[in-house]
Write a protein that holds these residues in place. Sequence first.
Motif, PDB file in Angstrom:
ATOM      1  N   GLY A  72       0.803  -1.218   0.000  1.00 47.35           N
ATOM      2  CA  GLY A  72       0.000   0.000   0.000  1.00 47.35           C
ATOM      3  C   GLY A  72       0.834   1.265   0.000  1.00 47.35           C
ATOM      4  O   GLY A  72       0.303   2.371   0.163  1.00 47.35           O
ATOM      5  N   GLU A  73       2.133   1.115  -0.214  1.00 48.85           N
ATOM      6  CA  GLU A  73       3.033   2.274  -0.186  1.00 48.85           C
ATOM      7  C   GLU A  73       3.910   2.357  -1.427  1.00 48.85           C
ATOM      8  O   GLU A  73       4.843   3.153  -1.463  1.00 48.85           O
ATOM      9  CB  GLU A  73       3.926   2.212   1.059  1.00 48.85           C
ATOM     10  CG  GLU A  73       3.173   2.207   2.380  1.00 48.85           C
ATOM     11  CD  GLU A  73       2.558   3.555   2.712  1.00 48.85           C
ATOM     12  OE1 GLU A  73       3.055   4.582   2.213  1.00 48.85           O
ATOM     13  OE2 GLU A  73       1.572   3.594   3.476  1.00 48.85           O
ATOM     14  N   THR A  74       3.631   1.546  -2.447  1.00 48.99           N
ATOM     15  CA  THR A  74       4.442   1.557  -3.669  1.00 48.99           C
ATOM     16  C   THR A  74       4.344   2.932  -4.326  1.00 48.99           C
ATOM     17  O   THR A  74       3.263   3.354  -4.743  1.00 48.99           O
ATOM     18  CB  THR A  74       3.967   0.470  -4.640  1.00 48.99           C
ATOM     19  OG1 THR A  74       3.890  -0.779  -3.942  1.00 48.99           O
ATOM     20  CG2 THR A  74       4.902   0.350  -5.822  1.00 48.99           C
ATOM     21  N   ALA A  75       5.469   3.634  -4.423  1.00 53.31           N
ATOM     22  CA  ALA A  75       5.454   5.042  -4.820  1.00 53.31           C
ATOM     23  C   ALA A  75       4.865   5.249  -6.217  1.00 53.31           C
ATOM     24  O   ALA A  75       4.047   6.151  -6.424  1.00 53.31           O
ATOM     25  CB  ALA A  75       6.871   5.613  -4.752  1.00 53.31           C
ATOM     26  N   ASP A  76       5.259   4.413  -7.190  1.00 51.71           N
ATOM     27  CA  ASP A  76       4.760   4.584  -8.559  1.00 51.71           C
ATOM     28  C   ASP A  76       3.262   4.314  -8.638  1.00 51.71           C
ATOM     29  O   ASP A  76       2.527   5.018  -9.342  1.00 51.71           O
ATOM     30  CB  ASP A  76       5.513   3.648  -9.513  1.00 51.71           C
ATOM     31  CG  ASP A  76       6.939   4.098  -9.762  1.00 51.71           C
ATOM     32  OD1 ASP A  76       7.170   5.322  -9.821  1.00 51.71           O
ATOM     33  OD2 ASP A  76       7.817   3.239  -9.900  1.00 51.71           O
ATOM     34  N   THR A  77       2.799   3.302  -7.921  1.00 51.91           N
ATOM     35  CA  THR A  77       1.370   2.991  -7.934  1.00 51.91           C
ATOM     36  C   THR A  77       0.570   4.100  -7.263  1.00 51.91           C
ATOM     37  O   THR A  77      -0.512   4.478  -7.726  1.00 51.91           O
ATOM     38  CB  THR A  77       1.109   1.645  -7.236  1.00 51.91           C
ATOM     39  OG1 THR A  77       1.912   0.632  -7.864  1.00 51.91           O
ATOM     40  CG2 THR A  77      -0.355   1.248  -7.317  1.00 51.91           C
ATOM     41  N   LEU A  78       1.099   4.640  -6.181  1.00 56.22           N
ATOM     42  CA  LEU A  78       0.430   5.740  -5.487  1.00 56.22           C
ATOM     43  C   LEU A  78       0.334   6.976  -6.380  1.00 56.22           C
ATOM     44  O   LEU A  78      -0.712   7.637  -6.449  1.00 56.22           O
ATOM     45  CB  LEU A  78       1.184   6.066  -4.199  1.00 56.22           C
ATOM     46  CG  LEU A  78       0.638   7.188  -3.325  1.00 56.22           C
ATOM     47  CD1 LEU A  78      -0.787   6.904  -2.890  1.00 56.22           C
ATOM     48  CD2 LEU A  78       1.539   7.398  -2.113  1.00 56.22           C
ATOM     49  N   ALA A  79       1.416   7.298  -7.083  1.00 57.52           N
ATOM     50  CA  ALA A  79       1.396   8.453  -7.991  1.00 57.52           C
ATOM     51  C   ALA A  79       0.390   8.243  -9.115  1.00 57.52           C
ATOM     52  O   ALA A  79      -0.323   9.176  -9.514  1.00 57.52           O
ATOM     53  CB  ALA A  79       2.793   8.691  -8.562  1.00 57.52           C
TER      54      ALA A  79
END
Length: 524
Positions: free
Chosen positions: A332-339
């Motif tokens: 729940g913290e994957t930077a690319d997925t969050l962006a």
Amino acid sequence: MKRLEYRGYDSAGLAVYCDDDTLAVRRAQGKLRNLEEAIRLSPVDGSFGIGHTRWATHGRPTEENAHPHRDCKGDLVVVHNGIVENYLTLKHQLQAEGHVFKTETDTEIIAHLIEKHFDGNLEEAVRTAVKELTGVFALACISRLDPHKIVAARFGPPVVIGIGDNEYFVASDVPAVLSHTQDMFFLADGDMAILTPDGVRLCDFEGRTVQRPVAHILWNPIQAEKGGYQHFMLKEIFEQPRAIRDTTLGRVGQETGHIFLDEMEITPAEFAAFKQVKIIACGTSWHAGLAGKFMIEKLARIPVEVDYGSEFRYRDPIVLPGTLTVVISQSGETADTLAAQREAKQKGARTLAICNVVGSMITREAAGTIYTHAGPEIGVASTKAFTCQLTALFILAMYLGQSNGALDEGRSQCLVQELVRLPGKLETVLSHDPLYEALGKELHRTTDFLFLGRGVHFPIALEGALKLKEISYIHAEGYPAGEMKHGPNALIDEKLPVVVLATHDAASPRVSCSTIRRSPTSRK
């Protein structure tokens, strides 16, 4: 630190604030046991400190480059995950101002920047320093000149804060502190945390007070231990039946075939009206998303696109009205997925998360979450998280189909019965341990592998190839079975093992025909 060694194991170190008002730093090249030996030979004692296990990005994997990193005087130390993109520019500026560098890392820049701005208040120095950084970072620092305080900051990589009984923790992942407390929360991008004996204060990079809700993590701390298995990955492989049961539990009606998705901001009417689904993920989760495309299109008759999180926002994606965006991330913290999630929301899409960690950033920003209940995943290569994501996507596909009328009650009942039987079937597959051991001994010297599958099994072939690369450092490729004649068959010889996914479904005859006809000399 042992529970975080999976995040980096080429060097490790720690710094402890000692009773004589000094900072004791111990570091070692290689695995964590080397640091344990260094501490055995030269013990440290104190009530607070910071540590780090490193995977080298800037600089060789040496003791010198291991974290924590110090300023010129050795009065403060920093640990850091991420990449400082403007570190060379900052390094030249700081050298011109008289700072002396001892390592090849970008992290040392942060220590000197904080030293430059330090006037007795550590959090103010950190707040000023992080505004000069370009890139992504999760950091923690302590100073002997502002003692009994740990300052943490986040912009990109995850930072979790644990709230214990008169003790407080900062870590990059939940398992690190799970044996001490199950009450924790994640910092958001632009957050700082100040940990003192009196508690935890949060603010943003401008100094404004912020609040983050504390979540109670339901994982049993014992789940994070090896439980008699040789290593974590093997344990997590054998946890798959239990994890799938837990992911299914409470979401399916065995008698009616109905699917229940509670606590969603997305209404049933909205689910019925979605005209398109976009799935966004990275790595293993992307392979799950590819399989999810087959499931949703087959059961709900809605077109699906699958994107890499790292590519989605860079191509100015077209998000039509009536689009559901599904973001998949174990942490729940994957930077690319969050962006990418934020990009989809900005373009008007409703977002739904499939995630394993309660209260993580992606779940907080989604309009609803299907939690996978896999428990802590510590092995470097994802196993049970992947199969739980597939389970969650199947449940979502059924729910969408039931909502828009594409899936009738009779078909739903059959599918739910098969879903309920799945953990038992997995246990049967996992019981053939001697077979896998024999195959491993026969094939471990192979330099290349080919994985083939058709339809929904093509993403599984990709995942199989990825796992082999991650764990064995053997070159492997996944291919659609019908595409083998368009290039890969040129690589076939008697030395190349070919792994064929050919289960008893509609595509099975075509897969068998393709592989038998086109790989006469390979080992299958």
